[in-house]
Design an enzyme around this catalytic site. Structure first.
Site, PDB file in Angstrom:
ATOM      1  N   SER A 240      -8.081  -5.119  -2.878  1.00 27.06           N
ATOM      2  CA  SER A 240      -7.215  -6.290  -3.024  1.00 27.06           C
ATOM      3  C   SER A 240      -7.687  -7.459  -2.153  1.00 27.06           C
ATOM      4  CB  SER A 240      -5.779  -5.863  -2.719  1.00 27.06           C
ATOM      5  OG  SER A 240      -4.900  -6.670  -3.417  1.00 27.06           O
ATOM      6  N   HIS A 381      -2.355  -1.501  -9.696  1.00 27.68           N
ATOM      7  CA  HIS A 381      -3.074  -2.067  -8.555  1.00 27.68           C
ATOM      8  C   HIS A 381      -2.994  -1.071  -7.391  1.00 27.68           C
ATOM      9  CE1 HIS A 381      -4.418  -5.457  -6.086  1.00 27.68           C
ATOM     10  NE2 HIS A 381      -3.486  -5.156  -5.200  1.00 27.68           N
TER      11      HIS A 381
END
Ligand code: GCU
Length: 400
Positions: A240, A381
């Site tokens: 990320s 994610h």
């Protein structure tokens, strides 16, 4: 049919959660032309000697920010050592690096875990973590980090520590807030304030990502001297915002043997010009401290950027790079991440390596590529075992 329905559901739910003005619809992606990696006729030598440095300087000045001259007198203190960690299969070493050699300045606290049975120095993954070293495994032998709100082993599933050790590799991590807290505080705290007075900053001064990146390089300085680790085989890893950081670390420090960027999205591997999911305008509003001020001017003007993110991936060439996406992570624009990996290919070819080797996005959960690798994992994610299985293969085939 089933997979079509699934995709529709994923896209719709991503869409509902999106702030006004943002979308995850392919039909809304504007037409764009990507900046060329290099002019026609460029030789490998031209790239290595001049063009690479010019591209790097553009990213520095317009996006991540320039690191001031810092006198590197970092001092190292060896901390806890456990020679029978993980039931005897690993060696744990903690190390505290005073980043400016000043007792009051920031300290990077590394957790280094290497296989006990290794016959010599091993390749390692080096990655920053979000919540403290004690969150990457539940063992009480790991010193409790700064953010004591996070529980031991809370993020263990993202780190796959035992799997890494069983495969013969090491894992090195540190809390990213050791270098700079992830706050928009005018760069008073952390490495920025400690290295330079905030009054001296200008529009191209370094942001937090450049700070975290600089800290990773200081971790590498130490790993080059630490016997159980092969300092020429340190792969920088990040998820990320820290996946954006790992790409920039690989670009700025060619000592990193390879780069893994997991679900990095906007400002990482995703092409800015697609303006799909998170956009340049949006990221600079939500996280103004991640980049330099110059980057803020490109919100809603992606076409005016003098580069796009395929060139960030290209800066890692000829070293191995892995860009990974997740199907449920439309905010990070998986297709944009794939396209950046794909369009970095010509540099790899110029330097005698193989890029992704295919023009179309692979099926879900299918890993592809040569020296540039890519997959689109099913799910959200995150960093999952599937991702780590591919990263271990990457290590086996391209680094070891
Ligand atoms: C937010 C942000 C992303 C970032 C992510 C993370 O979603 O918009 O750009 O990658 O946080 O770091 O978790």
């Amino acid at each position: 049919m089933r997979s079509f329905l699934f995709c529709t559901v994923v896209c719709c739910s991503a869409l509902q959660a999106l702030p006004p003005g943002l979308h995850t619809e392919e039909s809304k992606v504007p037409d764009f032309v990507l900046p060329a990696l290099f002019p026609e006729g460029t030789s490998a030598e031209d790239w290595q000697k001049n063009l690479r440095a010019e591209t790097l300087a553009l990213f520095e000045k317009e996006m991540f920010g320039v690191v001031p001259a810092i006198e590197r007198k970092g001092t190292v203190e060896l901390g806890r050592k456990v020679s029978d960690f993980l039931g005897g299969k690993a060696l744990l070493q903690e190390v505290s690096i005073s980043l400016l050699g000043d007792e009051k300045g920031p300290k990077l606290n590394l957790l280094i875990v290497t296989p006990a049975a290794a016959k010599g120095p091993v390749p390692v993954f080096l990655g920053l973590n979000f919540k403290g070293n004690h969150t990457v495994h539940s063992s009480e032998l790991i010193t409790m980090g700064e953010d004591q709100k996070a529980g031991r082993g809370e993020r263990a599933a993202r780190w796959h520590l035992e799997g890494v050790i069983d495969r013969g590799y090491g894992l090195v991590t540190a809390f990213y807030g050791d270098i700079d807290l992830d706050e928009n505080d005018g760069f008073k705290d952390g490495i920025h304030g400690a290295a330079e007075s905030p009054e001296k900053r200008d529009d191209s001064s370094w942001g937090s990502i450049a700070g975290w990146t600089w800290g990773l390089s200081r971790g590498l300085d130490f790993l080059e001297t630490y016997e159980p680790v092969d300092g020429s085989k340190v792969v920088v890893f990040g998820h990320s915002r820290l996946g954006k950081t790992s790409l920039w670390a690989g670009a700025t420090d060619e000592r990193f043997a390879g780069v893994i960027s997991n679900n990095s999205g906007c400002g990482g591997a995703a092409l800015s010009r697609r303006a799909y999911g998170e956009t340049v305008a949006r990221i600079n509003t939500s996280f103004p401290h991640w980049f330099c001020k110059n980057f803020h001017a490109y919100g809603l003007k992606e076409d005016e950027l003098p580069f796009d993110q395929h060139q960030l991936v290209a800066l890692i060439a000829p070293r191995p790079v892995y860009v990974a996406s997740a199907q449920g992570d439309q905010w990070a624009d998986p297709k944009g991440e794939f396209l950046a990996a794909k369009h970095a290919g010509p540099i790899y070819q110029l330097l005698g390596k193989k890029g992704l080797g295919q023009d179309e996005m692979p099926a879900v959960d299918e890993a592809i590529g040569g020296t540039v690798r890519y997959h689109l994992r099913s799910g959200k994610h995150d960093v999952k075992v599937y991702d780590w299985e591919q990263y271990l293969k990457f290590m086996d085939e391209l680094i070891r």
